[in-house]
Write a protein that holds these residues in place. Structure first.
Motif, PDB file in Angstrom:
ATOM      1  N   ARG A 121       0.845  -1.195   0.000  1.00 58.32           N
ATOM      2  CA  ARG A 121       0.000   0.000   0.000  1.00 58.32           C
ATOM      3  C   ARG A 121       0.873   1.235   0.000  1.00 58.32           C
ATOM      4  O   ARG A 121       1.653   1.458   0.918  1.00 58.32           O
TER       5      ARG A 121
ATOM      6  N   PRO B 291       1.284   5.387   0.120  1.00 56.90           N
ATOM      7  CA  PRO B 291       0.500   6.517   0.645  1.00 56.90           C
ATOM      8  C   PRO B 291      -0.206   7.260  -0.492  1.00 56.90           C
ATOM      9  O   PRO B 291       0.343   7.407  -1.580  1.00 56.90           O
TER      10      PRO B 291
ATOM     11  N   LEU C  17       6.778   9.718   4.466  1.00 54.80           N
ATOM     12  CA  LEU C  17       5.896   8.553   4.388  1.00 54.80           C
ATOM     13  C   LEU C  17       6.455   7.535   3.400  1.00 54.80           C
ATOM     14  O   LEU C  17       6.942   7.896   2.331  1.00 54.80           O
ATOM     15  N   ASN C  18       6.394   6.272   3.773  1.00 55.88           N
ATOM     16  CA  ASN C  18       6.870   5.185   2.920  1.00 55.88           C
ATOM     17  C   ASN C  18       5.735   4.227   2.607  1.00 55.88           C
ATOM     18  O   ASN C  18       4.711   4.220   3.281  1.00 55.88           O
ATOM     19  N   ALA C  19       5.958   3.397   1.619  1.00 58.25           N
ATOM     20  CA  ALA C  19       4.982   2.363   1.270  1.00 58.25           C
ATOM     21  C   ALA C  19       4.972   1.298   2.364  1.00 58.25           C
ATOM     22  O   ALA C  19       5.973   1.070   3.041  1.00 58.25           O
ATOM     23  N   GLU C  20       3.823   0.656   2.537  1.00 61.89           N
ATOM     24  CA  GLU C  20       3.673  -0.402   3.540  1.00 61.89           C
ATOM     25  C   GLU C  20       3.633  -1.746   2.825  1.00 61.89           C
ATOM     26  O   GLU C  20       2.954  -1.902   1.825  1.00 61.89           O
ATOM     27  N   LYS C  21       4.380  -2.708   3.367  1.00 58.43           N
ATOM     28  CA  LYS C  21       4.363  -4.064   2.823  1.00 58.43           C
ATOM     29  C   LYS C  21       3.882  -5.015   3.905  1.00 58.43           C
ATOM     30  O   LYS C  21       4.134  -4.796   5.082  1.00 58.43           O
ATOM     31  N   ALA C  22       3.184  -6.073   3.479  1.00 57.28           N
ATOM     32  CA  ALA C  22       2.630  -7.026   4.447  1.00 57.28           C
ATOM     33  C   ALA C  22       2.812  -8.459   3.946  1.00 57.28           C
ATOM     34  O   ALA C  22       2.880  -8.701   2.747  1.00 57.28           O
TER      35      ALA C  22
END
Length: 107
Positions: free
Chosen positions: A51, A53, A94-99
């Motif tokens: 995801r 930002p 802000l950075n991208a989120e990884k899951a």
């Protein structure tokens, strides 16, 4: 062959290219296995997520200038790209989120 007719396997892959956050490949694999004439079913999946930002999370701002006596002050919501937020207050970019996700269930 009797074991395979009760097994259902699926998967998907998604590729995205973000100008600010680079490339990303997300995937998901899932399976379902039925036992005992549909009375017992095992399901599970493994997946990744990504995801970035949104633009309003990075650039939205709403700043008011307040004058009280001989004092002028700005108050409000400053964007993440603002020098006040980044340098003066030390808020990181802000950075991208990884899951990585694992799920499973049975009755």
């Amino acid at each position: 062959m009797g074991y395979y007719k009760n097994l259902l396997v699926g998967g998907t892959v998604r590729y995205e290219n973000f100008s600010d956050f680079g490339n990303n490949v997300s995937w998901k694999g899932n399976a379902r296995y039925k036992l005992l004439d549909d009375k017992l079913v095992f399901r599970g999946s493994v997946s990744t997520g990504f995801r970035a930002p949104s633009l309003h999370q990075i650039y939205y701002s709403n700043v008011q200038t307040k004058i009280t006596g001989n004092t002028v002050a700005n108050q409000g919501t400053f964007n993440n790209d603002s020098q006040i937020i980044r340098s003066d207050l030390g808020v990181p970019k802000l950075n991208a989120e990884k899951a990585f996700n694992i799920t499973g269930d049975w009755p």
